[in-house]
Write a protein that holds these residues in place. Structure first.
Motif, short mmCIF file in Angstrom:
data_model
loop_
_atom_site.label_atom_id
_atom_site.label_comp_id
_atom_site.label_asym_id
_atom_site.label_seq_id
_atom_site.Cartn_x
_atom_site.Cartn_y
_atom_site.Cartn_z
N ASP A 18 0.82 -1.21 0.00
CA ASP A 18 0.00 0.00 0.00
C ASP A 18 0.85 1.26 0.00
N SER A 19 2.04 1.19 -0.57
CA SER A 19 2.96 2.33 -0.54
C SER A 19 2.49 3.44 -1.48
N ASN A 20 2.93 4.63 -1.16
CA ASN A 20 2.62 5.80 -1.98
C ASN A 20 3.70 5.94 -3.05
N SER A 21 3.32 5.75 -4.30
CA SER A 21 4.29 5.75 -5.39
C SER A 21 4.10 6.98 -6.28
N ILE A 22 5.20 7.45 -6.82
CA ILE A 22 5.16 8.50 -7.84
C ILE A 22 5.94 8.01 -9.06
N PHE A 23 5.66 8.61 -10.20
CA PHE A 23 6.34 8.28 -11.44
C PHE A 23 7.04 9.52 -11.96
N ILE A 24 8.29 9.34 -12.36
CA ILE A 24 9.08 10.42 -12.94
C ILE A 24 9.41 10.02 -14.37
N ALA A 25 8.81 10.72 -15.33
CA ALA A 25 9.03 10.44 -16.76
C ALA A 25 10.16 11.31 -17.26
N ALA A 26 11.27 10.70 -17.64
CA ALA A 26 12.46 11.43 -18.08
C ALA A 26 12.53 11.45 -19.60
N SER A 27 12.34 12.65 -20.18
CA SER A 27 12.47 12.83 -21.62
C SER A 27 13.26 14.11 -21.86
N SER A 28 12.95 14.85 -22.91
CA SER A 28 13.63 16.11 -23.18
C SER A 28 12.69 17.04 -23.93
N ASP A 29 13.21 18.20 -24.32
CA ASP A 29 12.42 19.19 -25.05
C ASP A 29 12.61 19.08 -26.56
N ARG A 30 13.53 18.27 -27.01
CA ARG A 30 13.90 18.22 -28.42
C ARG A 30 13.13 17.15 -29.16
N GLY A 31 12.88 17.41 -30.46
CA GLY A 31 12.21 16.46 -31.32
C GLY A 31 13.15 15.96 -32.41
N LEU A 32 12.55 15.56 -33.55
CA LEU A 32 13.30 15.06 -34.70
C LEU A 32 14.13 13.83 -34.35
N CYS A 33 13.58 12.96 -33.50
CA CYS A 33 14.32 11.76 -33.10
C CYS A 33 13.40 10.55 -33.06
N GLY A 34 12.43 10.51 -33.96
CA GLY A 34 11.54 9.36 -34.02
C GLY A 34 10.54 9.35 -32.87
N GLY A 35 10.15 8.17 -32.47
CA GLY A 35 9.16 8.03 -31.40
C GLY A 35 9.75 7.72 -30.05
N ILE A 36 10.96 8.22 -29.79
CA ILE A 36 11.64 7.88 -28.54
C ILE A 36 10.92 8.45 -27.33
N HIS A 37 10.31 9.63 -27.45
CA HIS A 37 9.58 10.21 -26.33
C HIS A 37 8.24 9.52 -26.12
N SER A 38 7.68 8.98 -27.18
CA SER A 38 6.39 8.28 -27.06
C SER A 38 6.52 7.01 -26.23
N THR A 39 7.68 6.36 -26.29
CA THR A 39 7.86 5.13 -25.52
C THR A 39 7.84 5.41 -24.03
N VAL A 40 8.44 6.54 -23.61
CA VAL A 40 8.42 6.91 -22.19
C VAL A 40 7.00 7.21 -21.74
N ALA A 41 6.27 8.00 -22.54
CA ALA A 41 4.89 8.34 -22.18
C ALA A 41 3.99 7.11 -22.16
N LYS A 42 4.18 6.21 -23.11
CA LYS A 42 3.37 5.00 -23.15
C LYS A 42 3.65 4.09 -21.96
N TYR A 43 4.93 3.93 -21.62
CA TYR A 43 5.29 3.11 -20.47
C TYR A 43 4.71 3.70 -19.19
N THR A 44 4.76 5.00 -19.05
CA THR A 44 4.22 5.66 -17.85
C THR A 44 2.71 5.49 -17.76
N ARG A 45 2.02 5.68 -18.88
CA ARG A 45 0.56 5.50 -18.88
C ARG A 45 0.18 4.08 -18.50
N ASN A 46 0.87 3.09 -19.06
CA ASN A 46 0.56 1.69 -18.73
C ASN A 46 0.88 1.37 -17.28
N ALA A 47 1.96 1.97 -16.75
CA ALA A 47 2.32 1.69 -15.35
C ALA A 47 1.34 2.35 -14.39
#
Length: 293
Positions: free
Chosen positions: A89-118
């Protein structure tokens, strides 16, 4: 005989007007193709330059990543030796580590998707977002869960001072947690990565570990250790995510340059065919006029 010549003149005039219309239409098309060809050539130069810049940054990012991994593995060894585990019953938080830059494919989408599923359907979970890219994606589905967000990340290789500043702001903002899931892109190779998470624990969670007594830590030392391990894991996530981002950007720019080259070849072929058709029509007009004379 005069009547036959009079009837033939409109037909010749009609054929000449149709030829002129085709010629004008082809010239307009050729001009559009030429402008498109110039635009694609400029884009190809830009993507090639960005690929070269990303290639130089990948080597530096990988060296920083190796150092961050060494400290991160040392953190995990401490928690592994203490057998630290959060309560059910612990209190958990999630820290999604990405960046402000684009033009690198879907690398930021994987972090957001993993966080949403978790996160799943837990409404009480708080999220801290590092970088505007993941923030924009998580805001669509979990806007109310975002407690803090940070930007100006990803311009250069992250430093431990930046990670320490992030941790200080999280602690001073009143965000309480028993364990933190730091989601980042794990660097696998120059062309592959995967989203994963590293754990960070609070003082109470670490103190309740089964083998905590073996460390014989004072309270002030424990507080400093907890802040250091938290900042160290954030630093590890940022640096490794940055290395994966630079590799993905290099791959994306390489593919973009390749696609631009293929488009240049197709446009050049189309332009040459159209130009040849215009020249052929002009020769036909000249030969027809000479024959009529």
């Amino acid at each position: 005989m005069f009547a036959v010549r009079t009837l033939a003149r409109p037909a010749v005039a009609t054929a000449t007007s149709l030829s002129n219309a085709v010629q004008v239409r082809n010239m307009a098309t050729l001009k559009e193709i030429q402008l498109r060809l110039k635009s694609v050539s400029n884009i190809s130069k830009i993507t090639k330059s960005m690929k070269m810049i990303a290639s130089t940054k990948v080597a530096k990012a990988q060296r920083a990543m190796e150092n961050a991994r060494a400290y991160g593995n040392a953190n995990n060894a401490v928690f592994l030796s203490a057998e630290t585990k959060p309560a059910s019953d612990s209190n958990s938080i999630f820290i999604a580590a990405s960046s402000d830059r684009g033009l690198c494919g879907g690398i930021h989408s994987t972090v957001a998707k993993y966080t949403r599923n978790a996160i799943g359907g837990r409404p009480d979970v708080q999220v801290v977002v590092l970088g505007d890219k993941a923030k924009a994606q998580l805001s669509r589905t979990h806007r109310a869960a975002i407690a803090l967000s940070f930007n100006q990340i990803g311009k250069d290789i992250p430093t431990f001072a930046e990670a320490s500043a992030i941790v200080d702001i999280i602690k001073s903002s009143g965000v309480e947690f028993d364990n933190a899931h730091i989601v980042y892109n794990k660097f696998l190779s120059a062309i592959s990565y995967e989203a994963t998470a590293v754990e960070a624990y609070s003082e109470d969670t670490f103190k309740n570990s089964p083998n905590f007594a073996a460390f014989e830590l004072e309270d002030d030392v424990l507080e400093n250790l907890q802040e250091f391990t938290f900042a160290n894991n954030v630093y590890w996530a940022l640096v490794e995510g940055h290395a994966a981002e630079m590799a993905a950007k290099r791959s994306a720019m390489e593919n973009a340059t390749k696609n631009a080259g293929e488009m240049i070849n197709k446009l050049t072929l189309t332009y040459n065919r159209g130009r040849q058709a215009v020249i052929t029509n002009e020769l036909i007009d000249i030969i027809t006029g000479a024959s009529a004379l």
